[in-house]
Design a protein around this motif. Structure first.
Motif, PDB file in Angstrom:
ATOM      1  N   LEU A   1      -3.556   2.578  -0.001  1.00  0.00           N
ATOM      2  CA  LEU A   1      -2.446   2.603  -0.954  1.00  0.00           C
ATOM      3  C   LEU A   1      -2.290   3.986  -1.589  1.00  0.00           C
ATOM      4  CD1 LEU A   1      -2.824  -0.789  -2.865  1.00  0.00           C
ATOM      5  CD2 LEU A   1      -0.896  -0.113  -1.413  1.00  0.00           C
TER       6      LEU A   1
ATOM      7  N   LEU B   1       3.765  -4.278  -4.353  1.00  0.00           N
ATOM      8  CA  LEU B   1       3.049  -3.271  -3.568  1.00  0.00           C
ATOM      9  C   LEU B   1       3.796  -3.052  -2.260  1.00  0.00           C
ATOM     10  CD1 LEU B   1      -0.563  -4.775  -3.833  1.00  0.00           C
ATOM     11  CD2 LEU B   1       0.504  -3.155  -5.418  1.00  0.00           C
TER      12      LEU B   1
ATOM     13  N   VAL C   1       2.563   1.621  -5.270  1.00  0.00           N
ATOM     14  CA  VAL C   1       2.248   0.635  -6.305  1.00  0.00           C
ATOM     15  C   VAL C   1       3.310   0.726  -7.401  1.00  0.00           C
ATOM     16  CG1 VAL C   1       0.505  -0.196  -7.933  1.00  0.00           C
ATOM     17  CG2 VAL C   1      -0.202   0.886  -5.775  1.00  0.00           C
TER      18      VAL C   1
END
Length: 320
Positions: free
Chosen positions: A159, A171, A164
């Motif tokens: 990620l 997400l 985010v």
């Protein structure tokens, strides 16, 4: 007449087969690895032999370790069979072993499902963790994210900050299993991740490191790797007695994904929801390619089976 090959010819065909698979969009790392092992096995077993009967070679390869599990043999055999089918495109007389040679398709393996009490113990340990690379605030939120969303460990480790979106509560999981998907998250998880972002900012300021944009970072400011996260979670599981002190047996970090799925299905069952109607939604959320990958969780816990049995008995009573 059986197919006879030589190692040089087979290596050339193997190279073309792997190139073909990758041109189709597959990474094909595991398949290439198994084919390479197959070729090395032939070089060792048929040394100084120019003409190798392909049927005998495949038979010897599959039977080289009699104690191997049927599912392992079946998976390796499937790769070699695909290779043979590809060779048949060039040579219609090429030998292709029958599927019945290693027919096992489904693994009998059942994942370890953490209880709610075990999840709380894992979180409590992660929240006080002190290590050279791993820090408590990050580890707590990583485990919460894995348990509350069921995303894969590698997906979490990859990620980026822009993936985010806490304002919209979602997400972005990029290019995982050749797919990209959005994963909505709950408000309580959003609050935890906001606390982590504050701690993350303070950490980078304290150590004077530039923010390279990876969401989960180590104590020294570098990106958290999938391997590093896996080792840290395994150590937590060992420290609280869920996993044996040595070896690869017992619960794995991946069980957090399994636990999310089973706990979600169990909650639906308790609410009286039609689980099979919910499965496509869970399948999409988890990023499965089809619903078959999700149905395995229906048999992963005795509690879920017990709930299904109770509901069936109630249905019979009502029908009478």
């Amino acid at each position: 007449m059986s197919t006879v090959i030589n190692i040089t010819e087979l290596k050339n065909d193997a190279e073309k087969f792997v190139m073909f698979k990758r041109a189709m969009g597959f990474r094909y790392q595991r398949g290439a690895y198994e084919i390479d092992r197959f070729l090395r096995f032939l070089e060792e077993q048929w040394r100084n032999v120019d003409d190798i009967p392909l049927a005998d070679a495949i038979s010897d390869w599959c039977g080289r370790l009699p104690s191997r599990k049927a599912i392992s043999v079946g998976c390796e055999f499937g790769i070699i069979r695909q290779f043979c089918l590809h060779r048949r495109r060039r040579d219609p007389t090429c030998y292709v072993p029958e599927q019945a040679f290693a027919p096992v398709k489904e693994s009998a393996f059942l994942p370890y499902i953490f209880s709610h009490e075990e999840v709380l113990r894992i979180l409590a340990t992660a929240s006080t963790l002190k290590g050279h690379f791993i820090w408590a605030s990050m580890m707590r939120r990583l485990i919460l994210l894995l348990y509350c969303t069921g995303i894969r460990l590698g997906e979490a480790a990859r990620l980026k900050m822009e993936d985010v979106d806490l304002d919209r509560g979602k997400l972005l999981i990029r290019d995982s299993k050749r797919r990209t998907r959005f994963v909505p998250i709950r408000e309580d998880l959003i609050a935890e991740l906001q606390l982590y972002l504050y701690d993350r900012q303070m950490l980078l300021l304290d150590i004077g490191r530039v923010d390279h944009g990876t969401f989960f970072i180590r104590q020294k400011g570098g990106a958290l790797s999938t391997h590093g996260a896996s080792v840290a979670i395994r150590e937590i599981l060992r420290s609280i007695g869920i996993k044996p002190a040595n070896g690869r047996t017992g619960a794995r970090p991946y069980e957090l994904r399994h636990t999310f799925a089973v706990h979600r299905l169990t909650a639906w069952a308790k609410d009286g929801s039609d689980i099979h109607a919910k499965l496509p939604f869970l399948s999409a959320y988890l990023g499965h390619q089809n619903i078959l990958g999700t149905e395995v969780y229906l048999k992963a816990t005795p509690q879920l089976l017990e709930l299904a049995s109770i509901r069936f008995e109630q249905h019979l009573r009502d029908s009478r």
